[in-house]
Design a protein around this motif. Structure first.
Motif, PDB file in Angstrom:
ATOM      1  N   LEU A 140       5.524   1.066  17.199  1.00  0.00           N
ATOM      2  CA  LEU A 140       6.334   1.525  16.074  1.00  0.00           C
ATOM      3  C   LEU A 140       7.362   2.545  16.568  1.00  0.00           C
ATOM      4  O   LEU A 140       7.026   3.431  17.378  1.00  0.00           O
ATOM      5  CB  LEU A 140       5.466   2.158  14.986  1.00  0.00           C
ATOM      6  N   VAL A 141       8.577   2.450  16.094  1.00  0.00           N
ATOM      7  CA  VAL A 141       9.647   3.347  16.538  1.00  0.00           C
ATOM      8  C   VAL A 141       9.305   4.806  16.236  1.00  0.00           C
ATOM      9  O   VAL A 141       9.627   5.706  17.011  1.00  0.00           O
ATOM     10  CB  VAL A 141      10.990   2.947  15.884  1.00  0.00           C
ATOM     11  N   LYS A 142       8.624   5.068  15.112  1.00  0.00           N
ATOM     12  CA  LYS A 142       8.302   6.451  14.747  1.00  0.00           C
ATOM     13  C   LYS A 142       7.362   7.116  15.746  1.00  0.00           C
ATOM     14  O   LYS A 142       7.253   8.346  15.775  1.00  0.00           O
ATOM     15  CB  LYS A 142       7.696   6.506  13.346  1.00  0.00           C
ATOM     16  N   ASP A 143       6.703   6.320  16.581  1.00  0.00           N
ATOM     17  CA  ASP A 143       5.783   6.870  17.583  1.00  0.00           C
ATOM     18  C   ASP A 143       6.472   7.152  18.912  1.00  0.00           C
ATOM     19  O   ASP A 143       5.807   7.573  19.867  1.00  0.00           O
ATOM     20  CB  ASP A 143       4.612   5.908  17.805  1.00  0.00           C
ATOM     21  N   LEU A 144       7.788   6.922  18.985  1.00  0.00           N
ATOM     22  CA  LEU A 144       8.530   7.129  20.236  1.00  0.00           C
ATOM     23  C   LEU A 144       9.245   8.467  20.234  1.00  0.00           C
ATOM     24  O   LEU A 144       9.634   8.991  19.186  1.00  0.00           O
ATOM     25  CB  LEU A 144       9.572   6.016  20.416  1.00  0.00           C
ATOM     26  N   SER A 145       9.439   9.017  21.420  1.00  0.00           N
ATOM     27  CA  SER A 145      10.243  10.224  21.572  1.00  0.00           C
ATOM     28  C   SER A 145      11.710   9.895  21.340  1.00  0.00           C
ATOM     29  O   SER A 145      12.103   8.716  21.317  1.00  0.00           O
ATOM     30  CB  SER A 145      10.073  10.806  22.976  1.00  0.00           C
ATOM     31  N   VAL A 146      12.532  10.928  21.180  1.00  0.00           N
ATOM     32  CA  VAL A 146      13.968  10.718  20.961  1.00  0.00           C
ATOM     33  C   VAL A 146      14.586   9.969  22.135  1.00  0.00           C
ATOM     34  O   VAL A 146      15.416   9.068  21.955  1.00  0.00           O
ATOM     35  CB  VAL A 146      14.685  12.062  20.744  1.00  0.00           C
ATOM     36  N   GLY A 147      14.185  10.335  23.345  1.00  0.00           N
ATOM     37  CA  GLY A 147      14.735   9.679  24.526  1.00  0.00           C
ATOM     38  C   GLY A 147      14.427   8.193  24.561  1.00  0.00           C
ATOM     39  O   GLY A 147      15.284   7.370  24.902  1.00  0.00           O
ATOM     40  N   LYS A 148      13.206   7.824  24.171  1.00  0.00           N
ATOM     41  CA  LYS A 148      12.827   6.412  24.166  1.00  0.00           C
ATOM     42  C   LYS A 148      13.521   5.666  23.029  1.00  0.00           C
ATOM     43  O   LYS A 148      13.875   4.490  23.163  1.00  0.00           O
ATOM     44  CB  LYS A 148      11.315   6.286  24.064  1.00  0.00           C
TER      45      LYS A 148
END
Length: 506
Positions: A140-148
């Motif tokens: 899920l995108v919400k589980d990624l850091s800003v960089g990722k």
């Protein structure tokens, strides 16, 4: 065929009588990394919105020539079809969807009229490998850091067979490691024949990556610098951006006597119930009257959480430890308590948390201290104008009038309004969280000058910054944080980038 993949010739654009672009000429060669630089409000984003079709054909003057053909983009999808993709600073992803769903949103892989999810996942994995992002496509995108998330945006652009990739301040919210990884990726894309335009205020990044750099000032093309000829240097860029030389980007202030301690934290910890973990752990620090204390560290190190826990515990953490304010042990249960005590906090997210973008300058400046312009509970309009006008002049806020909406100001001028808002509460300690993020070098210099004037007037400043040059150039002392802890305290004479990074990665 022309050596240029893109030519923008004689581009002019007006907004209600105000000329945002005036006869701009901008040319980009096939396969190069071309940086577009200039002060906030110079016209960079407007030019890219003309190119991408946000401002459709007929609303501007001049010609867009892409791959030798004159283009008439009426909407964003028109530019996308030709191979132009733009990634804005505010990422356009769906946080509750998976990575593969985001990559192919609006560009679905279909078979027989239906979405082929298996092939979508396979293709998404190929694109993730291409951008060197080692995650599963169903994350899920919400589980990624800003960089990722930034890399997912680039993968999304690559899914559309992009020929020209435009990135607007791509590293503004990234730490140094993620920033360098992104720049390496742009170099890889260049080797694959993809042309990149990058808008950036980080001059070191421009110097390290740009083949060419075009400077825009006041809506006009000033010059195009050639990296191969050694023309892309900090001094040359600054002189062309601001129209004058800035000998020292970090203005020096006269030596002064540092006073007694105004703030002390002893064994200070903060537990975030939502995250279910400590975000600040056993911090011991102090700030003296008349000094700038820098707090350095990587993203996620706990710097902002520390600031919020001091500023009346704005996030309702479970706080332990002792806060000593002006010599007395003090409990600040709410932000209003902190403001009354004389503590103010300028957030790192000026657009999301710091300002009312749909209100005017004067309303924003007085928002945190309405009692200061009221009589018998009624706001005195004349006093509000007087106060706001004073800060507009002293902070050099560039605007047509006090009635101008803050959302229409440049990033640097928005930041000045945010600072003015908190100066109006009359603080003794000002916490500045990423005070120059996303603003140009000229506006940075002005904000540094304001900081020095505040110190000269007797205020104290805590400055949280991800820019090590800024920390070293403006601080009297530096605390370095990692994993919610203070890993070291350095006198500025003993601090350098290598030492700070060594502590920050402990």
């Amino acid at each position: 065929m022309s050596e240029f993949i893109l030519e923008m010739n004689g581009i002019s654009k007006e907004f209600t009588g105000v000329k945002a672009l005036s006869d701009v000429n901008f040319k980009v060669r096939q396969g190069e990394i071309h940086c577009l630089i200039g002060e906030n409000g110079a016209g960079k984003s407007t030019l890219m919105k003309v190119l991408s079709g946000v401002y459709p054909y007929g609303t501007y003057e001049g010609d867009i020539v892409f791959e030798g053909d004159v283009q008439q983009f009426n909407k964003i999808s028109d530019s996308v079809k030709t191979g132009i993709a733009i990634i804005y600073q505010e990422l356009a992803l769906f946080p509750d969807l998976t990575v593969y769903e985001n990559i192919f949103a609006g560009n679905e892989v279909k078979h027989g009229g239906f979405i082929d999810w298996n092939k979508t996942i396979v293709e998404a994995k190929k694109l993730l490998d291409k951008v060197k992002l080692n995650i599963t496509p169903d994350t899920l995108v919400k589980d990624l850091s800003v960089g990722k998330r930034q890399l997912v945006e680039i993968a999304k652009a690559l899914s559309k067979d992009v020929k020209l990739l435009i990135l607007d301040e791509p590293t503004a919210a990234l730490n140094e490691d993620d920033s360098e990884n992104l720049l390496d990726l742009l170099r890889d894309l260049k080797s694959q024949g993809i042309t990149c335009i990058m808008i950036s205020h980080k001059l070191k990044e421009v110097i390290s990556i740009a083949d060419k750099a075009t400077v825009i000032r006041d809506g006009k093309t000033i010059c195009t610098l050639d990296g191969a000829k050694g023309e892309i240097t900090e001094s040359v860029i600054i002189k062309n951006m601001v129209g004058r030389e800035i000998a020292d980007i970090y203005p020096k202030r006269p030596d002064q006597v540092i006073g007694e301690k105004i703030l002390e934290l002893h064994n200070w910890s903060a537990y975030d119930p939502q995250l279910g973990r400590q975000v600040v752990k056993d911090v011991n620090l102090h700030v003296k009257k008349g000094e700038i204390v820098g707090i350095a560290g990587l993203m996620g190190s706990g710097r902002t959480e520390l600031a919020l826990s001091i500023f009346g515990n704005a996030k309702n953490y479970k706080v332990e430890g002792d806060l000593v304010w002006d010599g007395n042990s003090t409990v600040l249960k709410h932000t209003s308590d902190a403001i009354k005590a004389g503590i103010a906090y300028v957030t790192e997210d000026r657009k999301g948390d710091g300002l009312f973008l749909l209100q005017d300058i004067k309303s924003n400046i007085t928002a945190a201290n309405l009692k200061g312009i009221a009589s018998s509970g009624v706001i005195n309009d004349n006093e509000e104008i007087k106060v706001a006008d004073g800060y507009k002049d002293s902070l050099h806020i560039k605007a047509s009038s006090l009635e101008q909406l803050v959302g229409n100001l440049s990033g640097g001028n928005q930041q000045k309004v945010s600072i003015g808002k908190w100066l109006f509460v009359g603080p003794k300690l000002l916490i500045l969280d990423e005070p120059t993020r996303g603003i140009d070098v000229g506006a940075k210099f002005e904000i540094y000058t304001v900081m020095n004037k505040l110190i000269d007037a007797g205020l104290s400043i805590i400055m949280i910054s991800s820019e090590l040059g800024e920390v070293l150039g403006m601080s009297d002392r530096v605390y370095v944080m990692a994993q919610g802890e203070i890993k070291g305290e350095l006198a500025i004479a003993d601090a350098d980038q290598e030492r700070i990074m060594q502590l920050a990665t402990l």
